[in-house]
Design a protein around this motif. Structure first.
Motif, PDB file in Angstrom:
ATOM      1  N   TRP A 158       0.814  -1.211   0.000  1.00  0.00           N
ATOM      2  CA  TRP A 158       0.000   0.000   0.000  1.00  0.00           C
ATOM      3  C   TRP A 158       0.841   1.253   0.000  1.00  0.00           C
ATOM      4  N   TYR A 159       2.117   1.156   0.449  1.00  0.00           N
ATOM      5  CA  TYR A 159       2.945   2.371   0.439  1.00  0.00           C
ATOM      6  C   TYR A 159       3.745   2.484  -0.846  1.00  0.00           C
ATOM      7  N   ASP A 160       3.325   1.728  -1.885  1.00  0.00           N
ATOM      8  CA  ASP A 160       3.979   1.858  -3.186  1.00  0.00           C
ATOM      9  C   ASP A 160       3.469   3.118  -3.869  1.00  0.00           C
ATOM     10  N   ILE A 161       4.211   4.214  -3.703  1.00  0.00           N
ATOM     11  CA  ILE A 161       3.677   5.485  -4.191  1.00  0.00           C
ATOM     12  C   ILE A 161       3.798   5.607  -5.695  1.00  0.00           C
ATOM     13  N   ARG A 162       4.368   4.581  -6.362  1.00  0.00           N
ATOM     14  CA  ARG A 162       4.412   4.685  -7.818  1.00  0.00           C
ATOM     15  C   ARG A 162       3.026   4.527  -8.413  1.00  0.00           C
ATOM     16  N   ASP A 163       2.105   3.974  -7.626  1.00  0.00           N
ATOM     17  CA  ASP A 163       0.775   3.708  -8.148  1.00  0.00           C
ATOM     18  C   ASP A 163      -0.214   3.847  -7.003  1.00  0.00           C
ATOM     19  N   LEU A 164      -0.911   4.988  -6.952  1.00  0.00           N
ATOM     20  CA  LEU A 164      -1.811   5.231  -5.828  1.00  0.00           C
ATOM     21  C   LEU A 164      -3.001   4.290  -5.842  1.00  0.00           C
ATOM     22  N   GLY A 165      -3.199   3.557  -6.942  1.00  0.00           N
ATOM     23  CA  GLY A 165      -4.266   2.569  -6.974  1.00  0.00           C
ATOM     24  C   GLY A 165      -4.060   1.493  -5.927  1.00  0.00           C
ATOM     25  N   ASN A 166      -2.796   1.262  -5.537  1.00  0.00           N
ATOM     26  CA  ASN A 166      -2.520   0.256  -4.512  1.00  0.00           C
ATOM     27  C   ASN A 166      -3.160   0.625  -3.189  1.00  0.00           C
ATOM     28  N   ALA A 201      -6.754  -0.220  -3.399  1.00  0.00           N
ATOM     29  CA  ALA A 201      -7.005  -1.656  -3.338  1.00  0.00           C
ATOM     30  C   ALA A 201      -6.855  -2.162  -1.914  1.00  0.00           C
ATOM     31  N   ALA A 202      -5.816  -1.676  -1.218  1.00  0.00           N
ATOM     32  CA  ALA A 202      -5.601  -2.110   0.160  1.00  0.00           C
ATOM     33  C   ALA A 202      -6.766  -1.688   1.040  1.00  0.00           C
ATOM     34  N   LEU A 203      -7.241  -0.473   0.819  1.00  0.00           N
ATOM     35  CA  LEU A 203      -8.363   0.039   1.607  1.00  0.00           C
ATOM     36  C   LEU A 203      -9.599  -0.812   1.376  1.00  0.00           C
ATOM     37  N   ARG A 204      -9.836  -1.154   0.095  1.00  0.00           N
ATOM     38  CA  ARG A 204     -11.021  -1.956  -0.225  1.00  0.00           C
ATOM     39  C   ARG A 204     -10.929  -3.332   0.422  1.00  0.00           C
ATOM     40  N   ASP A 205      -9.750  -3.930   0.354  1.00  0.00           N
ATOM     41  CA  ASP A 205      -9.582  -5.241   0.970  1.00  0.00           C
ATOM     42  C   ASP A 205      -9.802  -5.167   2.473  1.00  0.00           C
ATOM     43  N   TYR A 209     -17.429  -0.039  -2.108  1.00  0.00           N
ATOM     44  CA  TYR A 209     -17.700   0.573  -3.399  1.00  0.00           C
ATOM     45  C   TYR A 209     -17.589   2.087  -3.321  1.00  0.00           C
ATOM     46  N   LEU A 210     -18.119   2.643  -2.199  1.00  0.00           N
ATOM     47  CA  LEU A 210     -18.249   4.103  -2.111  1.00  0.00           C
ATOM     48  C   LEU A 210     -16.919   4.793  -1.824  1.00  0.00           C
ATOM     49  N   PRO A 225     -13.520   4.083  -2.110  1.00  0.00           N
ATOM     50  CA  PRO A 225     -12.541   4.305  -3.186  1.00  0.00           C
ATOM     51  C   PRO A 225     -13.059   5.228  -4.279  1.00  0.00           C
ATOM     52  N   ALA A 226     -14.376   5.119  -4.552  1.00  0.00           N
ATOM     53  CA  ALA A 226     -14.937   5.995  -5.589  1.00  0.00           C
ATOM     54  C   ALA A 226     -14.819   7.453  -5.178  1.00  0.00           C
ATOM     55  N   ILE A 227     -15.161   7.731  -3.898  1.00  0.00           N
ATOM     56  CA  ILE A 227     -15.106   9.126  -3.444  1.00  0.00           C
ATOM     57  C   ILE A 227     -13.657   9.605  -3.408  1.00  0.00           C
ATOM     58  N   LEU A 228     -12.752   8.706  -2.978  1.00  0.00           N
ATOM     59  CA  LEU A 228     -11.334   9.086  -2.956  1.00  0.00           C
ATOM     60  C   LEU A 228     -10.844   9.438  -4.360  1.00  0.00           C
ATOM     61  N   GLY A 229     -11.194   8.577  -5.328  1.00  0.00           N
ATOM     62  CA  GLY A 229     -10.754   8.832  -6.691  1.00  0.00           C
ATOM     63  C   GLY A 229     -11.329  10.119  -7.237  1.00  0.00           C
ATOM     64  N   ALA A 230     -12.621  10.335  -6.971  1.00  0.00           N
ATOM     65  CA  ALA A 230     -13.260  11.554  -7.464  1.00  0.00           C
ATOM     66  C   ALA A 230     -12.614  12.780  -6.839  1.00  0.00           C
ATOM     67  N   THR A 231     -12.303  12.686  -5.528  1.00  0.00           N
ATOM     68  CA  THR A 231     -11.633  13.806  -4.871  1.00  0.00           C
ATOM     69  C   THR A 231     -10.280  14.076  -5.520  1.00  0.00           C
ATOM     70  N   GLY A 232      -9.578  12.983  -5.832  1.00  0.00           N
ATOM     71  CA  GLY A 232      -8.278  13.156  -6.484  1.00  0.00           C
ATOM     72  C   GLY A 232      -8.407  13.884  -7.803  1.00  0.00           C
ATOM     73  N   ILE A 233      -9.356  13.417  -8.629  1.00  0.00           N
ATOM     74  CA  ILE A 233      -9.522  14.041  -9.943  1.00  0.00           C
ATOM     75  C   ILE A 233      -9.881  15.511  -9.801  1.00  0.00           C
ATOM     76  N   VAL A 234     -10.871  15.774  -8.915  1.00  0.00           N
ATOM     77  CA  VAL A 234     -11.345  17.156  -8.799  1.00  0.00           C
ATOM     78  C   VAL A 234     -10.243  18.044  -8.253  1.00  0.00           C
ATOM     79  N   SER A 235      -9.432  17.518  -7.318  1.00  0.00           N
ATOM     80  CA  SER A 235      -8.392  18.391  -6.776  1.00  0.00           C
ATOM     81  C   SER A 235      -7.286  18.619  -7.802  1.00  0.00           C
ATOM     82  N   VAL A 236      -6.985  17.596  -8.604  1.00  0.00           N
ATOM     83  CA  VAL A 236      -5.965  17.813  -9.651  1.00  0.00           C
ATOM     84  C   VAL A 236      -6.448  18.870 -10.637  1.00  0.00           C
ATOM     85  N   VAL A 237      -7.706  18.696 -11.088  1.00  0.00           N
ATOM     86  CA  VAL A 237      -8.219  19.660 -12.064  1.00  0.00           C
ATOM     87  C   VAL A 237      -8.319  21.046 -11.433  1.00  0.00           C
TER      88      VAL A 237
END
Lengths: 170, 474, 117
Positions: B61-69, B72-76, B93-94, B96-108
């Motif tokens: 989970w601390y593999d920062i090359r890929d935040l998807g890890n 995945a760890a959180l979901r597991d 389901y909710l 990781p989705a909210i985390l990803g959406a937050t990431g996208i919105v903050s990047v944009v």
């Protein structure tokens, strides 16, 4: 189908589809009803997604919400002197009666029949659709492409203004 | 450049200090901080490099090359917790989705704050000005100040505006601009919705903005708005076809409509698609600038012709939203360009050392810089020129080249030689084919056009420009 | 009894989609028959096509037991053709509307009645 997200999504999207479809009928302004029509198309695409038909959902957004509605916008804009109101003709009452008949008939059939099919979730639809289109249905696919070409050429031919014509009509 | 140049302009250019001179002229403290930062960066990279070589990072989970890890760890963790399966499923389901959406919105959102500043500074550099440099260090807070100013402005609703449709468009154009990010893969596992039909999704989403633009122009009850809206719609409808055709070439070459698959194909074959199908890449770039209303194709909102185009009548933050969408679309196109044609998050093996999202962000920045460069260089095209360019040149040539790519992709699957040989051959064929077909097509299409370069600028001579310049010189 | 009703509501099956599809089709038919503006009529036709598409996709999602995936996905292929026809039809119909407008300065279908006599 047990997932609460699907159930919630189905009712939300179905309500949105039917509600905005009804507003297409009720709106007084033609462009308002066009806006509601687009919302209806989009929520219909959402319904397709709940049926795991991702390719069709994208095609729905692309063709209906993206292209046909733009065509309608052009049709409205190219007829500037025509009225923009969305009034009903005298046929609306017979239409309402027949539509009520259709809807209740379909609903009764759907409720009365035993649809005991288990339902399958498709993993990936686009590859199989492509193979079917270029395999079993290749002739129909070619005819559809010819139809599109004819529609393209025909629409241009119809609307094209020849110089001698424009003096007579305009 | 010598200092005794004849015109004031060239003297100004000559006296202009270079970037390195100005960097060395900074205070000592700043230079020290800079050196320390570089040292820290090198140290961090060393540690990460050691971990990568030791293989201790892969999939943890601390593999920062890929935040998807992390996701995945959180979901597991949620799924294996003591919760009710029903609730755990919903949460898994909710969250990781909210985390990803937050990431996208903050990047944009972060880019929307930095982007305008970067663009204005760069344009200023192109035009030998200073650009915004008052608000904060180097003027960095300029966009923040602009946003605050826009928020405080009065909301003016024009008389006769359609009250119902007037408020929808600023939101309706924002939704596709954010939704388009969902399909972009930032790293192998780091994609919000890595769907099968990613390419179609991108095209479908980009076609959604058209109607919002039209509604904005129509409901404003203003001729400039309607003109701008109709121009924009005509452009978008025309340029959607070259975009679709060039993306079709990509799909034919890679054999997948999934964006992550396209990136993987480019990384396994160690080639960028811009090398293989250059015409498709250039057509995509040019058509995208038309699609997102950027100079040189911004006839939909040409300030010198129709005020601000379709959002003339919008004030305050509503106009701000339109401008933000324009910028957001620019980097979205940058991301798409990077994913489809520039290898996405991969960089010939560099992605094992540097996080993939940083590589992708660098590529996005480069494409954005290209956009700014084009904006600073090229004048605006005319409406009929642009439509003619799409229908008479881009679409036919794209179709012909797409046939070539289709034949090549059929050969590529069946031909039993190393991929480097066949792909190299295809790249060669495509480059020469694109050049030959373009030249032949232009010769056929513009037979009676004088293509020879004029000896002296005609328009400038006609309005007396050269004479005036001569008078200044001497 | 209550559990039956709850089950009917909470288990989304083919029936629910068919009811929505029939309702959308009926709504489209009302709009197609009852509107005076040609563009409005076309909206109704598109809604009717959309309802039919929803039925096709629902049937392909809930096929009879023992159907292969390839056979089930033929419904999607049909939808592709319906979409093609819809696009062609919209283009031609709107061209006709524009043409009628040029001749008569109206797209009101009640006033385009030259062929009545």
């Amino acid at each position: 189908m047990e997932s609460p997200g699907i159930v919630l999504g189905f009712y939300l999207l179905a309500g949105l589809t039917l509600g905005s479809g009804g507003l297409v009928f009720l709106a007084r302004n033609l462009l308002h009803s066009l806006a509601f029509l687009v919302i209806s198309f989009l929520s219909m695409a959402g319904l397709f997604l709940t049926l795991s038909a991702d390719f069709i959902a994208m095609a729905q957004i692309l063709i209906y919400a993206g292209s046909i509605s733009v065509l309608m916008v052009f049709a409205v804009m190219l007829t500037p002197l025509a009225s923009r109101d969305n009034s009903n003709s005298i046929y609306v009452f017979p239409a309402l009666i027949s539509a009520g008949g259709i809807a209740s008939f379909v609903a009764f059939i759907a409720w009365d029949t035993d649809w005991s099919g288990p339902g399958t979730d498709f993993d990936s639809t686009i590859g199989t659709i492509g193979q079917l289109l270029l395999g079993k249905y290749v002739l129909a696919f070619e005819i559809a492409s010819v139809l599109l070409l004819f529609a393209l050429v025909g629409a241009i031919m119809l609307v094209h203004q020849r110089d001698e014509d424009s003096e007579g009509t305009s | 450049m010598n200092l005794d140049s004849p015109t004031p302009m060239s003297r100004q250019i000559a006296e202009h200090s270079t970037l390195i001179e100005r960097f060395l002229g900074l205070p000592k403290i700043a230079l020290l901080i800079f050196v320390l930062l570089i040292a820290a960066l090198g140290l961090g990279n060393g540690i990460i490099g050691y971990l990568v070589v030791a293989g201790e990072l892969d999939g943890t989970w601390y593999d920062i090359r890929d935040l998807g890890n992390v996701n995945a760890a959180l979901r597991d963790a949620i799924l294996s917790s003591q919760l009710n399966t029903y609730i755990a499923g919903a949460l898994a389901y909710l969250i990781p989705a909210i985390l990803g959406a937050t990431g996208i919105v903050s990047v944009v959102g972060g880019w929307l704050l930095i982007g305008p500043w970067a663009e204005r500074r760069l344009i200023a550099k192109f035009q030998i000005r200073q650009g915004p440099n008052r608000t904060g260090p180097f003027g960095l807070f300029q966009s923040l100040a602009d946003a605050l100013k826009l928020m405080q402005k009065e909301i003016v609703i024009p008389t006769g505006a359609d009250r119902f449709l007037y408020f929808a468009p600023p939101v309706a154009v924002f939704i596709p601009a954010i939704l388009g990010w969902a399909a972009i893969p930032w790293a192998p596992k780091m994609s919000f919705a890595d769907m099968d039909v990613g390419v179609l999704f991108v095209i479908a989403i980009s076609s959604l903005g058209v109607l919002a633009v039209f509604v904005a122009g129509w409901s404003s009850n203003n001729h400039y708005s309607l003109l701008g809206a109709m121009r924009t719609i005509a452009m978008m409808v025309s340029y959607e076809i070259p975009i679709s055709l060039s993306l079709l070439a990509v799909v034919l070459m890679t054999g997948s409509t999934q964006l992550s698959e396209i990136v993987t194909w480019q990384s396994t074959h160690n080639v960028w698609l811009i090398v293989l199908i250059p015409f498709a890449a250039l057509a995509f770039l040019f058509a995208s600038t038309a699609e997102i209303n950027r100079t040189p194709n911004d006839i939909g909102e040409a300030e010198s012709e129709i005020v601000a185009g379709f959002y003339t009548e919008y004030s305050g933050m509503k106009a701000g939203l339109f401008m933000a969408v324009e910028l957001g679309n620019a980097i979205l196109v940058g991301a798409l360009m990077a994913t489809f044609f520039l290898g996405g998050y991969t960089m010939f093996g560099l992605e094992t050392w540097i996080p993939g999202y940083i590589i992708l962000a660098t590529k996005i920045g480069l494409v954005y810089f290209l956009f700014v460069w084009i904006r600073g260089t090229l004048p605006r095209f005319r409406l009929d020129q642009l439509m003619g360019f799409a229908w008479k040149f881009l679409i036919p040539v794209s179709i012909i080249l797409m046939f070539i790519v289709a034949i090549e992709s059929a050969i590529f699957i069946r031909w039993d030689v190393p991929a480097a040989v066949s792909l190299g051959l295809f790249g060669l064929i495509n480059v020469t084919g694109a050049v030959i077909i373009s030249v032949v097509w232009i010769r056929i299409l513009f037979k009676d056009l004088d293509l020879a370069a004029p000896e002296r600028p005609r328009l400038v001579t006609a309005v007396g420009g050269l004479k005036a310049a001569k008078e200044i010189r001497g | 009894m209550i559990e039956d009703v709850l089950d009917l509501i909470l288990t989304i099956g083919l029936m629910h989609y068919l009811i929505v599809s029939g309702s959308v089709f009926a709504l489209g038919s009302v709009i197609a028959l009852g509107k005076r503006n040609a563009v409005g009529v076309l909206m109704g036709v598109e809604l009717m096509l959309n309802g039919a598409i929803l039925a096709l996709i629902a049937f392909s999602r809930f096929p009879p037991a023992g159907t292969a995936t390839t056979a089930a996905l033929e419904g999607h292929v049909f939808v592709v053709f319906v979409l093609t026809v819809a696009a062609a039809e919209a283009a031609i119909a709107l061209a006709l509307a524009v043409l009628v407008y040029r001749k008569r300065e109206t797209v009101d279908l009640d006033r385009i009645n030259l062929l009545k006599w």
